[in-house]
Motif scaffolding. Structure first.
Motif, PDB file in Angstrom:
ATOM      1  N   GLU A 193       2.840  10.370  -9.586  1.00 30.90           N
ATOM      2  CA  GLU A 193       2.377  10.307 -10.974  1.00 30.90           C
ATOM      3  C   GLU A 193       0.933  10.777 -11.177  1.00 30.90           C
ATOM      4  O   GLU A 193       0.576  11.184 -12.279  1.00 30.90           O
ATOM      5  N   LYS A 194       0.123  10.712 -10.139  1.00 29.22           N
ATOM      6  CA  LYS A 194      -1.288  11.119 -10.276  1.00 29.22           C
ATOM      7  C   LYS A 194      -1.652  12.034  -9.110  1.00 29.22           C
ATOM      8  O   LYS A 194      -2.663  11.846  -8.439  1.00 29.22           O
ATOM      9  N   SER A 195      -0.823  13.028  -8.892  1.00 26.34           N
ATOM     10  CA  SER A 195      -0.945  13.856  -7.694  1.00 26.34           C
ATOM     11  C   SER A 195      -2.281  14.591  -7.600  1.00 26.34           C
ATOM     12  O   SER A 195      -2.896  14.624  -6.535  1.00 26.34           O
ATOM     13  N   ALA A 196      -2.739  15.168  -8.699  1.00 25.72           N
ATOM     14  CA  ALA A 196      -3.983  15.946  -8.657  1.00 25.72           C
ATOM     15  C   ALA A 196      -5.177  15.064  -8.302  1.00 25.72           C
ATOM     16  O   ALA A 196      -6.024  15.429  -7.471  1.00 25.72           O
ATOM     17  N   PHE A 199       0.831  -1.207   0.000  1.00 20.91           N
ATOM     18  CA  PHE A 199       0.000   0.000   0.000  1.00 20.91           C
ATOM     19  C   PHE A 199       0.864   1.255   0.000  1.00 20.91           C
ATOM     20  O   PHE A 199       0.633   2.191  -0.766  1.00 20.91           O
ATOM     21  N   PHE A 200       1.901   1.266   0.838  1.00 19.02           N
ATOM     22  CA  PHE A 200       2.793   2.420   0.869  1.00 19.02           C
ATOM     23  C   PHE A 200       3.504   2.605  -0.469  1.00 19.02           C
ATOM     24  O   PHE A 200       3.614   3.723  -0.983  1.00 19.02           O
ATOM     25  N   ALA A 201       3.994   1.517  -1.055  1.00 25.57           N
ATOM     26  CA  ALA A 201       4.716   1.606  -2.331  1.00 25.57           C
ATOM     27  C   ALA A 201       3.798   2.080  -3.456  1.00 25.57           C
ATOM     28  O   ALA A 201       4.178   2.931  -4.266  1.00 25.57           O
ATOM     29  N   VAL A 202       2.573   1.560  -3.499  1.00 34.10           N
ATOM     30  CA  VAL A 202       1.621   1.974  -4.531  1.00 34.10           C
ATOM     31  C   VAL A 202       1.187   3.419  -4.315  1.00 34.10           C
ATOM     32  O   VAL A 202       1.034   4.188  -5.274  1.00 34.10           O
ATOM     33  N   CYS A 203       0.991   3.810  -3.069  1.00 38.27           N
ATOM     34  CA  CYS A 203       0.639   5.209  -2.765  1.00 38.27           C
ATOM     35  C   CYS A 203       1.746   6.156  -3.220  1.00 38.27           C
ATOM     36  O   CYS A 203       1.475   7.267  -3.690  1.00 38.27           O
ATOM     37  N   THR A 204       3.002   5.723  -3.085  1.00 36.47           N
ATOM     38  CA  THR A 204       4.122   6.545  -3.541  1.00 36.47           C
ATOM     39  C   THR A 204       4.068   6.741  -5.051  1.00 36.47           C
ATOM     40  O   THR A 204       4.261   7.853  -5.553  1.00 36.47           O
ATOM     41  N   GLU A 205       3.792   5.668  -5.793  1.00 37.05           N
ATOM     42  CA  GLU A 205       3.638   5.780  -7.248  1.00 37.05           C
ATOM     43  C   GLU A 205       2.521   6.767  -7.597  1.00 37.05           C
ATOM     44  O   GLU A 205       2.688   7.634  -8.465  1.00 37.05           O
TER      45      GLU A 205
END
Length: 270
Positions: free
Chosen positions: A240-243, A230-236
């Motif tokens: 990459e999809k900040s907005a 979850f942490f690793a995917v949240c970082t991606e």
């Protein structure tokens, strides 16, 4: 007597750690000085402009820091290829993505537990001891090794808006593993520990519920595997999809802004 011996051992360990940290700090200062007079900067700039769509949006301060940090990382961490020759493009692209994770840190520790990066040309069969063989795009091992598929690294850099980036994912695991175990609670949280745990537990459980109900989320459902993923995917997603992430998960996004000490929405839009 046993307590006395233990105290002596702890004192010796403390001294050894202090010596290691001091020597590493001296080495980092030497590498930075070396970079300031080397011709590697122009090579790296060319590679970053080619492979990082976000690079041209960074201001000059962040550009300079990303270049410097990436160079330091390339000197501190071994990188080896299996079935592929390590070129400047491969080396600096990978360490440039690592550098992105510490871009907001004025005094980064440069992943002190990370010793080696192993690169395959494409998806590979993992044969890590004690685990079943599987086809992988990348791995992060507890003893300071990251394994990556170059094909998937470069694909991730060319599409920096889909929330999938194997390099960011695996090096985020390294941040998590620096604390001793991969549990979704990375190092250097300081006063944010309890806020982090409460927020991440809540968001993780929400993702599990959404997956069970076949709902949509900007965070990939692979993040529901466990809290480390979850942490690793949240970082991606954060980079990459900040907005979209800020819109759907404002509390989680703000927590990651505090942790990484940058706001991708701002630094990538200059």
């Amino acid at each position: 007597m046993k307590i006395f011996s233990l105290v002596i051992v702890l004192i010796i360990l403390f001294i050894l750690v202090g010596v290691f940290v001091k020597r590493r700090s001296i080495k980092i200062r030497r590498i930075k000085k070396e970079f300031s007079v080397s011709n590697e900067k122009s090579i790296m700039e060319s590679i970053f402009h080619k492979n990082f769509l976000f690079f041209e949006h960074l201001n000059n301060t962040f550009k300079e820091k990303l270049l410097t940090d990436s160079y330091v990382l390339s000197k501190l961490i071994n990188i080896d290829g299996v079935g592929i020759q390590i070129t400047d493009e491969i080396k600096y692209t990978i360490f440039g993505l690592v550098g992105l994770l510490i871009l907001g840190d004025e005094n980064p520790d440069y992943f002190p537990n990370l010793t080696s990066v192993v690169v395959y040309p494409k998806m590979y069969i993992s044969d890590q001891r004690g685990q079943n063989k599987s086809v992988n795009l990348g791995e992060s091992w507890n003893f300071g090794v990251v394994v990556l598929s170059w094909c998937d690294v470069i694909n991730g850099t060319q599409n920096f808006s889909d929330g999938h980036n194997v390099a960011l994912h695996e090096f985020a695991h390294q941040l998590d593993q620096q604390s001793g175990q991969a549990d979704g609670i990375p190092v250097n949280l300081n006063n944010d520990y309890y806020t982090w745990k409460n927020t991440f537990d809540k968001e993780y459980n929400n993702l599990l519920r959404e997956m069970e109900n076949a709902e949509h989320d900007s965070i990939d459902f692979y993040g529901a595997t466990n809290k480390a993923e979850f942490f690793a995917v949240c970082t991606e997603t954060f980079f990459e999809k900040s907005a979209v992430m800020k819109s759907e998960h404002p509390e989680l996004y703000d927590l990651l802004v505090r942790y990484y000490r940058i706001d991708p929405m701002k630094i990538f839009s200059n």
